[in-house]
Design an enzyme around this catalytic site. Structure first.
Site, PDB file in Angstrom:
ATOM      1  N   SER A   1       0.825  -1.214   0.000  1.00 50.62           N
ATOM      2  CA  SER A   1       0.000   0.000   0.000  1.00 50.62           C
ATOM      3  C   SER A   1       0.853   1.255   0.000  1.00 50.62           C
ATOM      4  CB  SER A   1      -0.870   0.064   1.257  1.00 50.62           C
ATOM      5  OG  SER A   1      -1.654  -1.071   1.387  1.00 50.62           O
TER       6      SER A   1
HETATM    7  N1  SAH Z   1       0.688  -5.370   4.155  1.00 46.27           N
HETATM    8  C1  SAH Z   1       1.534  -5.668   3.006  1.00 46.27           C
HETATM    9  C2  SAH Z   1       0.844  -5.493   1.668  1.00 46.27           C
HETATM   10  C3  SAH Z   1      -0.305  -6.364   1.521  1.00 46.27           C
HETATM   11  S1  SAH Z   1      -0.772  -6.807  -0.121  1.00 46.27           S
HETATM   12  C4  SAH Z   1       2.793  -4.849   3.029  1.00 46.27           C
HETATM   13  O1  SAH Z   1       2.941  -3.995   3.897  1.00 46.27           O
HETATM   14  O2  SAH Z   1       3.642  -5.077   2.178  1.00 46.27           O
HETATM   15  C5  SAH Z   1      -1.934  -8.026   0.368  1.00 46.27           C
HETATM   16  C6  SAH Z   1      -1.297  -9.312   0.881  1.00 46.27           C
HETATM   17  O3  SAH Z   1      -2.334 -10.126   1.396  1.00 46.27           O
HETATM   18  C7  SAH Z   1      -0.620 -10.112  -0.220  1.00 46.27           C
HETATM   19  O4  SAH Z   1       0.692 -10.422   0.156  1.00 46.27           O
HETATM   20  C8  SAH Z   1      -1.500 -11.354  -0.323  1.00 46.27           C
HETATM   21  O5  SAH Z   1      -0.795 -12.508  -0.724  1.00 46.27           O
HETATM   22  C9  SAH Z   1      -2.054 -11.480   1.084  1.00 46.27           C
HETATM   23  N2  SAH Z   1      -3.288 -12.242   1.219  1.00 46.27           N
HETATM   24  C10 SAH Z   1      -4.331 -12.332   0.368  1.00 46.27           C
HETATM   25  N3  SAH Z   1      -5.285 -13.123   0.858  1.00 46.27           N
HETATM   26  C11 SAH Z   1      -4.854 -13.566   2.072  1.00 46.27           C
HETATM   27  C12 SAH Z   1      -5.406 -14.426   3.077  1.00 46.27           C
HETATM   28  N4  SAH Z   1      -6.601 -15.006   2.935  1.00 46.27           N
HETATM   29  N5  SAH Z   1      -4.675 -14.635   4.190  1.00 46.27           N
HETATM   30  C13 SAH Z   1      -3.453 -14.071   4.366  1.00 46.27           C
HETATM   31  N6  SAH Z   1      -2.886 -13.262   3.449  1.00 46.27           N
HETATM   32  C14 SAH Z   1      -3.579 -13.010   2.315  1.00 46.27           C
END
Ligand code: SAH
Length: 212
Positions: free
Chosen positions: A61
């Site tokens: 983000s």
């Molecule tokens: N917070 C992160 C960015 C998140 S992008 C940062 O600071 O870099 C969203 C993330 O959520 C991705 O890595 C994706 O693989 C993960 N994601 C998606 N669905 C998920 C789920 N059901 N459980 C855990 N992680 C998940």
């Protein structure tokens, strides 16, 4: 980058109710080196107030959203936090600068393992990364003072609300495919119910539904 984030706080003040970054969040944003958590080829762009690709079709983000989400959680130095969607580990690092412990779940094994290594390398002994489905939360470590979800869910996941302490807060982008997503602040009430407040329209990658 912190100055740009400050400017966005001022612009969105009427929606968020927050005129400026809290001192704790400002210090954390100033301290965590975003370039150390993103891929080598993204490093030049690490201090722009923009989302960045982190591989596997996922994005980190923009710093403003990370700061705002962290602020809305109202963390203290004793908070225990659940972070759903570890990604690069950047949000987890910002949380860990303020809170006591951070439990972070990532569903894509390669992303979670990379983030775990990077966070360890940076000396974050108070972050634990697990590979799994964040939709289900992390029941063994619950209840949490705060939960932040960094991928969009069509509805607020009940398991996550259940794992919040009374008075605890959760920030989560809510909106299904093709719908406008809203960054939503959930506050757990003492009676076990919860209140929801839409804060801002946002765009996050979708939360992958787990298999169970
Ligand atoms: N917070 C992160 C960015 C998140 S992008 C940062 O600071 O870099 C969203 C993330 O959520 C991705 O890595 C994706 O693989 C993960 N994601 C998606 N669905 C998920 C789920 N059901 N459980 C855990 N992680 C998940």
């Amino acid at each position: 980058m912190v100055a740009e984030v400050e400017a966005m706080y001022a612009e969105t003040r009427s929606e968020t109710g927050l005129a400026a970054m809290s001192p704790a969040v400002r210090a954390a944003m100033g301290k965590v080196e975003r370039h150390r958590l993103v891929a080598l080829e993204q490093r030049g762009a690490a201090y722009r107030n923009h989302p960045l690709p982190i591989g596997n079709g996922q994005t980190i983000s923009q710093p403003y959203i990370v700061a705002l989400s962290t602020d809305l959680l109202g963390l203290t130095s004793s908070s225990v936090v659940l972070d759903v969607g570890t990604g690069s580990g950047y949000q987890a690092a910002v949380l860990a600068e303020i809170a006591s412990r951070v439990f972070s779940i990532e569903i894509i094994p390669s992303l979670g393992e990379e983030a775990r290594k990077r966070l360890e390398g940076l000396g974050y002994g108070n972050i634990e990364v697990r590979i799994g489905d964040g939709y289900q939360g992390w029941p063994e470590k619950a209840p949490f003072d705060a939960i932040v979800v960094t991928a969009a869910a069509p509805r607020v996941p009940p398991a996550l609300v259940a794992q919040l302490k009374p008075g605890g807060r959760m920030v989560i982008p809510v909106g299904g495919e093709g719908e406008v997503q809203h960054l939503t602040l959930i506050t757990k009430r003492a009676d076990g119910g919860h209140d929801e407040k839409r804060v801002l329209p946002v765009r996050f990658v979708p939360l992958v539904p787990g298999k169970n």
